[in-house]
Design a protein around this motif. Structure first.
Motif, PDB file in Angstrom:
ATOM      1  N   LEU A  90       0.808  -1.216   0.000  1.00  0.00           N
ATOM      2  CA  LEU A  90       0.000   0.000   0.000  1.00  0.00           C
ATOM      3  C   LEU A  90       0.845   1.272   0.000  1.00  0.00           C
ATOM      4  CD1 LEU A  90      -2.896  -0.881   2.451  1.00  0.00           C
ATOM      5  CD2 LEU A  90      -2.872  -0.994  -0.031  1.00  0.00           C
ATOM      6  N   VAL A  91       2.168   1.117   0.094  1.00  0.00           N
ATOM      7  CA  VAL A  91       3.040   2.295   0.095  1.00  0.00           C
ATOM      8  C   VAL A  91       2.840   3.103  -1.181  1.00  0.00           C
ATOM      9  CG1 VAL A  91       5.435   3.075   0.030  1.00  0.00           C
ATOM     10  CG2 VAL A  91       4.751   1.296   1.627  1.00  0.00           C
ATOM     11  N   GLU A  92       2.768   2.410  -2.316  1.00  0.00           N
ATOM     12  CA  GLU A  92       2.615   3.106  -3.592  1.00  0.00           C
ATOM     13  C   GLU A  92       1.290   3.852  -3.667  1.00  0.00           C
ATOM     14  OE1 GLU A  92       5.157  -0.490  -5.632  1.00  0.00           O
ATOM     15  OE2 GLU A  92       3.087  -0.171  -6.233  1.00  0.00           O
ATOM     16  N   TYR A  93       0.224   3.242  -3.143  1.00  0.00           N
ATOM     17  CA  TYR A  93      -1.076   3.916  -3.164  1.00  0.00           C
ATOM     18  C   TYR A  93      -1.054   5.151  -2.273  1.00  0.00           C
ATOM     19  CZ  TYR A  93      -2.771  -0.439  -5.236  1.00  0.00           C
ATOM     20  OH  TYR A  93      -2.961  -1.527  -6.045  1.00  0.00           O
ATOM     21  N   ALA A  94      -0.426   5.013  -1.101  1.00  0.00           N
ATOM     22  CA  ALA A  94      -0.371   6.155  -0.186  1.00  0.00           C
ATOM     23  C   ALA A  94       0.431   7.295  -0.796  1.00  0.00           C
ATOM     24  CB  ALA A  94       0.243   5.723   1.151  1.00  0.00           C
ATOM     25  N   LEU A  95       1.502   6.963  -1.481  1.00  0.00           N
ATOM     26  CA  LEU A  95       2.315   7.996  -2.125  1.00  0.00           C
ATOM     27  C   LEU A  95       1.533   8.672  -3.255  1.00  0.00           C
ATOM     28  CD1 LEU A  95       4.883   9.536  -2.470  1.00  0.00           C
ATOM     29  CD2 LEU A  95       5.876   7.598  -3.681  1.00  0.00           C
ATOM     30  N   ALA A  96       0.833   7.867  -4.054  1.00  0.00           N
ATOM     31  CA  ALA A  96       0.018   8.434  -5.129  1.00  0.00           C
ATOM     32  C   ALA A  96      -1.065   9.344  -4.567  1.00  0.00           C
ATOM     33  CB  ALA A  96      -0.605   7.316  -5.967  1.00  0.00           C
ATOM     34  N   GLU A  97      -1.671   8.927  -3.463  1.00  0.00           N
ATOM     35  CA  GLU A  97      -2.706   9.751  -2.841  1.00  0.00           C
ATOM     36  C   GLU A  97      -2.123  11.083  -2.373  1.00  0.00           C
ATOM     37  OE1 GLU A  97      -5.830   9.271  -2.651  1.00  0.00           O
ATOM     38  OE2 GLU A  97      -6.508  10.654  -1.108  1.00  0.00           O
ATOM     39  N   SER A  98      -0.929  11.055  -1.784  1.00  0.00           N
ATOM     40  CA  SER A  98      -0.298  12.286  -1.317  1.00  0.00           C
ATOM     41  C   SER A  98       0.032  13.232  -2.463  1.00  0.00           C
ATOM     42  CB  SER A  98       0.973  11.956  -0.531  1.00  0.00           C
ATOM     43  OG  SER A  98       0.674  11.191   0.614  1.00  0.00           O
ATOM     44  N   LEU A  99       0.359  12.672  -3.616  1.00  0.00           N
ATOM     45  CA  LEU A  99       0.676  13.481  -4.789  1.00  0.00           C
ATOM     46  C   LEU A  99      -0.573  13.943  -5.527  1.00  0.00           C
ATOM     47  CD1 LEU A  99       3.689  11.414  -6.148  1.00  0.00           C
ATOM     48  CD2 LEU A  99       3.795  13.763  -5.320  1.00  0.00           C
ATOM     49  N   THR A 102      -4.713  10.514  -9.645  1.00  0.00           N
ATOM     50  CA  THR A 102      -5.801   9.585  -9.908  1.00  0.00           C
ATOM     51  C   THR A 102      -5.454   8.854 -11.190  1.00  0.00           C
ATOM     52  OG1 THR A 102      -7.006  11.301 -11.099  1.00  0.00           O
ATOM     53  CG2 THR A 102      -7.556  10.982  -8.791  1.00  0.00           C
ATOM     54  N   ASP A 103      -5.705   7.564 -11.225  1.00  0.00           N
ATOM     55  CA  ASP A 103      -5.324   6.772 -12.386  1.00  0.00           C
ATOM     56  C   ASP A 103      -6.382   5.706 -12.618  1.00  0.00           C
ATOM     57  OD1 ASP A 103      -2.955   6.136 -14.316  1.00  0.00           O
ATOM     58  OD2 ASP A 103      -3.624   4.201 -13.545  1.00  0.00           O
ATOM     59  N   HIS A 104      -6.894   5.627 -13.841  1.00  0.00           N
ATOM     60  CA  HIS A 104      -7.947   4.680 -14.178  1.00  0.00           C
ATOM     61  C   HIS A 104      -7.426   3.518 -15.009  1.00  0.00           C
ATOM     62  CE1 HIS A 104     -11.683   7.427 -13.525  1.00  0.00           C
ATOM     63  NE2 HIS A 104     -10.764   7.634 -12.610  1.00  0.00           N
ATOM     64  N   THR A 105      -6.121   3.383 -15.126  1.00  0.00           N
ATOM     65  CA  THR A 105      -5.582   2.353 -16.002  1.00  0.00           C
ATOM     66  C   THR A 105      -5.304   1.075 -15.230  1.00  0.00           C
ATOM     67  OG1 THR A 105      -3.251   2.852 -15.613  1.00  0.00           O
ATOM     68  CG2 THR A 105      -4.403   4.230 -17.215  1.00  0.00           C
ATOM     69  N   ALA A 106      -4.922   0.044 -15.994  1.00  0.00           N
ATOM     70  CA  ALA A 106      -4.520  -1.210 -15.378  1.00  0.00           C
ATOM     71  C   ALA A 106      -3.029  -1.228 -15.077  1.00  0.00           C
ATOM     72  CB  ALA A 106      -4.877  -2.380 -16.300  1.00  0.00           C
ATOM     73  N   ARG A 107      -2.365  -0.069 -15.274  1.00  0.00           N
ATOM     74  CA  ARG A 107      -0.942  -0.006 -14.924  1.00  0.00           C
ATOM     75  C   ARG A 107      -0.752  -0.196 -13.432  1.00  0.00           C
ATOM     76  NH1 ARG A 107       1.080   5.673 -16.683  1.00  0.00           N
ATOM     77  NH2 ARG A 107      -0.964   6.235 -15.838  1.00  0.00           N
ATOM     78  N   SER A 108       0.416  -0.713 -13.071  1.00  0.00           N
ATOM     79  CA  SER A 108       0.724  -0.820 -11.649  1.00  0.00           C
ATOM     80  C   SER A 108       0.859   0.573 -11.055  1.00  0.00           C
ATOM     81  CB  SER A 108       2.030  -1.595 -11.450  1.00  0.00           C
ATOM     82  OG  SER A 108       3.131  -0.828 -11.912  1.00  0.00           O
ATOM     83  N   SER A 109       0.602   0.670  -9.753  1.00  0.00           N
ATOM     84  CA  SER A 109       0.737   1.966  -9.087  1.00  0.00           C
ATOM     85  C   SER A 109       2.167   2.477  -9.191  1.00  0.00           C
ATOM     86  CB  SER A 109       0.332   1.837  -7.615  1.00  0.00           C
ATOM     87  OG  SER A 109      -1.020   1.514  -7.515  1.00  0.00           O
ATOM     88  N   ARG A 110       3.133   1.568  -9.172  1.00  0.00           N
ATOM     89  CA  ARG A 110       4.528   1.991  -9.298  1.00  0.00           C
ATOM     90  C   ARG A 110       4.771   2.642 -10.659  1.00  0.00           C
ATOM     91  NH1 ARG A 110       9.593  -0.696  -6.600  1.00  0.00           N
ATOM     92  NH2 ARG A 110       7.938  -0.739  -5.066  1.00  0.00           N
ATOM     93  N   GLN A 111       4.210   2.056 -11.704  1.00  0.00           N
ATOM     94  CA  GLN A 111       4.398   2.627 -13.037  1.00  0.00           C
ATOM     95  C   GLN A 111       3.729   3.986 -13.143  1.00  0.00           C
ATOM     96  OE1 GLN A 111       6.419   1.114 -15.373  1.00  0.00           O
ATOM     97  NE2 GLN A 111       6.255   3.169 -16.257  1.00  0.00           N
ATOM     98  N   VAL A 112       2.582   4.134 -12.498  1.00  0.00           N
ATOM     99  CA  VAL A 112       1.897   5.433 -12.498  1.00  0.00           C
ATOM    100  C   VAL A 112       2.796   6.489 -11.857  1.00  0.00           C
ATOM    101  CG1 VAL A 112      -0.048   6.723 -11.549  1.00  0.00           C
ATOM    102  CG2 VAL A 112      -0.414   4.448 -12.509  1.00  0.00           C
ATOM    103  N   LEU A 113       3.404   6.137 -10.728  1.00  0.00           N
ATOM    104  CA  LEU A 113       4.298   7.069 -10.047  1.00  0.00           C
ATOM    105  C   LEU A 113       5.520   7.383 -10.910  1.00  0.00           C
ATOM    106  CD1 LEU A 113       4.170   5.555  -6.461  1.00  0.00           C
ATOM    107  CD2 LEU A 113       3.314   7.811  -7.116  1.00  0.00           C
ATOM    108  N   LEU A 114       6.085   6.366 -11.513  1.00  0.00           N
ATOM    109  CA  LEU A 114       7.264   6.573 -12.346  1.00  0.00           C
ATOM    110  C   LEU A 114       6.945   7.514 -13.506  1.00  0.00           C
ATOM    111  CD1 LEU A 114       8.670   2.920 -12.508  1.00  0.00           C
ATOM    112  CD2 LEU A 114       9.587   4.818 -11.186  1.00  0.00           C
TER     113      LEU A 114
END
Length: 736
Positions: A90-99, A102-114
């Motif tokens: 859940l670290v990646e989700y928490a980081l995305a939330e802090s930033l 929002t992402d509607h794709t099937a990409r991994s949360s890590r890829q979204v952050l990258l």
């Protein structure tokens, strides 16, 4: 010692984006450490602020980050608090939330952050990672490799142990600095308090005995309501001997902090200690109603809880904060951990966590019902604030034998948040995990709680459709329908048919989409189901009809949805109805009417952080704009939409029907501007941020004479059919 001056506003420049908290009281000292952090960050891209609990690492990092030169933080300073995150994934989700991603794709949360950070120059403050050090180290390593202009300030009790990491150990304050902190906080508590010859020796003694740890000093100040500085100094002797924790090899500062907290705990009344321990079950912040339900009883009456809570606030054990969702409360992580130990020592942890779980199950259920009401915005804000607690409740259900069905129910009940507020990736995580655990334990097809599993399945199918991930979506929906037919769950059948029709629509099988959507609306009507999902099915049917050129029926359906939404105060589905109406107005050659509808649609979508609705509206607005004669602005909007689509999913679902406005707009704009100018302007639009794009789209309007844009040829008008009737509002929303 005078307050440290802030930079000249002229040299500081305009405010930059970010989410650093505003300082509510004066920051004391640390000028040398702040300069050291700036120097380290200029030379290295990862600086880890280390030190014992209570030394003030979090406050210092947030304060120092606000002083970082703007050339190192062109895209802001963003802080992610990880103390309440318990699962590494859940670290990646928490980081995305802090930033704010929002992402509607099937990409991994890590890829979204990258992808998000790769082109940005910003500073990320990663706070409270020590219990997730391995997961955080891997994530930070990947982010730094992918984002050359990213800098990270990590805050914890241990290093991340990565190449290139600079360490900044944070020591306790010097005694004079601790005394200044003591005096500043005491003056806020007791107006008129100052350091003078009569109390100076006692204040310095208290600070020395507490090793000048900021948290310990602030906890001690909280006792000044009842004690003088001299009495504080006198009582420390006994409390230190009584409450010194740890073995001989435990660092003295850890013993001192534990002593300070334990001493504050010892000076609390029995009821205050009891509430302190029970409040430790919360993750993140909480409100009064939750505290009263979860923590009252068995020695603490609900009517007395507020008074006890106020005492804990007065002693700095609990902090009060104003939020968009109202007044909330929070405990420092170290203080919470101390309370959790006491709760565990009396054997009450499991019971309190169950009460916590039950409250948040009830909250989610109520919010699902309230979503179909004028309170949609308040519901979205409420769930935003409660997300750490909802995660804790989901985790508890998944870890308790025999309670997987409760995780399925909770994850499914939050469909409106996952789909409507831009949290598809996290929703899918919880849905898939709960379904997989159930299958692993033999629950597949034979669950003792089939309704919960069926709800999780259709919600999973819905989320996967919105991500453009059609194969898993179809598998989940087929399993849902087959099992629902076997068990006779008519509600789940209706939802499975509906979402399968939605899947057909986005994959361009319009005849099948129309058939399934009509069938689902009939089923909803038969069982008396009326909610945002049902109305969305009607909007989707209208879109299928519009794609076939049957605009009159499409408009009739959406006007009906619009009226029902107005009657019930529903806005999220209303936005999609407005989109279809705007599509019809444009098709009929009325761009001004289409623009008015799209502006209202986009305003609602942006409020709910519905990225799919937002980008669809902007694509259609671009077409309207070129029809009004402003090809240049249309190209900019297309470029901005193009930047958004990777976070939504497959561009326009890969659908020729949904893609038609985009293709027509591009063809006309290229014809007017020429290829080179069109490409230049789309690149300009691609540089706009999400909020900038929405602001620009909402502020736009016709600038030159309208031009003719070819519209799709209408299909021959088929024999008029009776529009699908809207379900009546007989019994409010039910859940599948």
């Amino acid at each position: 010692m005078p307050p440290t001056p802030r930079p000249d506003p002229a040299s500081a420049g305009p405010p930059r984006p970010g989410n650093l908290p505003h300082e509510v009281n004066r920051f004391v000292g640390r000028a040398a450490e702040r300069a050291a952090l700036q120097e380290a960050l200029a030379a290295a891209r990862l600086v880890t602020v280390t030190g014992p609990g209570g030394v003030g690492k979090s406050r210092f990092a947030a304060h120092a980050a606000s002083w970082i030169p703007r050339e190192l933080r062109a895209d802001g300073v963003w802080r992610a608090e990880l103390a309440a995150v318990r699962r590494p994934e859940l670290v990646e989700y928490a980081l995305a939330e802090s930033l704010g991603l929002t992402d509607h794709t099937a990409r991994s949360s890590r890829q979204v952050l990258l992808d998000h950070l790769a082109e940005r120059s910003l500073v990320l403050v990663l706070d409270g990672f020590e219990h997730l050090v391995d997961a955080c180290a891997r994530l930070v390593r990947d982010l730094l490799r992918a984002a050359p202009d990213l800098r990270v300030i990590a805050v914890g009790r241990r290093p991340l142990a990565l190449d290139g990491e600079r360490l900044l150990p944070l020591a306790p304050l010097p005694v004079e600095g601790a005394a200044e902190l003591f005096t500043d906080r005491a003056a806020a508590l007791l107006p008129g308090f100052r350091l003078h010859d009569g109390n100076r020796a006692d204040v310095l003694e208290v600070c020395r005995r507490l090793d000048c740890l900021p948290l310990a000093v602030e906890l001690a100040v909280g006792r000044l309501r009842a004690l003088s500085p001299a009495q504080l100094a006198e009582r420390l002797d006994d409390r230190f001997r009584l409450l010194t924790g740890g073995g001989r090899d435990t660092p003295p500062r850890h013993q001192t902090l534990r002593t300070a907290i334990g001493w504050s705990h010892e000076l609390c009344t029995a009821l205050e200690r009891l509430l302190w321990a029970r409040l430790s079950v919360f993750a993140g912040s909480f409100d009064l109603e939750a505290a009263e339900y979860i923590c009252s009883g068995d020695g603490l009456h609900a009517d007395a809880l507020l008074d006890v809570l106020q005492e804990l606030i007065g002693q700095s054990v609990v902090t009060r904060e104003e939020t968009t969702a109202g007044v909330r409360y929070r405990m420092l992580d170290t203080v919470r951990a101390y309370g959790a130990e006491w709760l565990d020592s009396v054997g009450d942890t499991e019971r309190m966590r169950r009460r916590h779980r039950d409250w948040y199950m009830g909250l989610a259920t109520w919010c699902e019902l309230d979503w179909f009401s004028p309170r949609q915005s308040e519901v979205a804000a409420r769930i935003d604030g409660e997300l750490p607690n909802l995660r804790a409740a989901l985790e508890f259900c998944l870890n308790e034998p025999g309670e997987t069905h409760l995780a399925q129910y909770l994850a499914g009940t939050l469909w409106f948040y996952w789909a409507g507020c831009g949290h598809l990736a996290e929703g899918r995580h919880w849905l898939e995990h709960s379904i997989e655990l159930d299958a692993a334990s033999g629950g597949h097809g034979e669950s003792a709680y089939p309704d919960s599993r069926l709800k999780a399945l259709w919600v999973l199918g819905y989320v996967a459709i919105l991500q453009g991930d059609t194969v898993p979506a179809l598998a989940a929906l087929q399993e849902c329908r087959e099992e629902a037919e076997r068990t006779g769950n008519t509600t789940a059948i209706a939802y499975a048919v509906h979402r399968t029709g939605c899947l057909a629509l986005v994959t361009d099988d319009v005849p099948r989409a129309e058939q399934l959507l009509r069938e689902s609306l009939t089923r909803y009507r038969e069982i008396g189901e009326l909610n945002s999902n049902v109305l969305m099915g009607q909007v989707e049917l209208a879109m299928a009809l519009a794609f076939r050129g049957e605009l009159a029926q499409a408009v009739a359906l959406c006007e009906d949805v619009r009226q029902v939404c107005e009657d019930h105060g529903e806005r999220w589905t209303r936005a999609y109805a407005l989109y279809v109406l705007a599509y019809a107005r444009w098709t009929e050659g009325e761009p001004a009417a289409a623009r008015r509808l799209l502006k209202e649609c986009l305003t609602i979508d942006h409020e709910f952080r519905d990225l799919l609705g937002t980008v669809l509206a902007i694509e259609l607005l671009a077409l309207v704009t070129v029809a009004e004669g402003d090809a240049a602005e249309a190209a900019v909007l297309q470029g901005a939409a193009g930047r958004m689509w990777p976070s939504v999913g497959l561009r326009l679902f890969g659908s020729g029907h949904y893609n038609l406005p985009h293709e027509l707009c591009e063809a006309r704009a290229r014809e007017v501007l020429g290829d080179a100018r069109f490409d230049e302007l789309t690149c300009t639009g691609g540089l706009l941020g999400h909020d900038e794009t929405v602001e620009r789209a909402l502020g736009g309007g016709p600038r030159t004479a309208a031009v003719t844009v070819p519209r799709p040829a209408r299909a021959p008008a088929p024999e008029m059919r009776e529009p699908a009737a809207s379900p009546t509002a007989n019994g409010g929303e039910t859940t599948g």
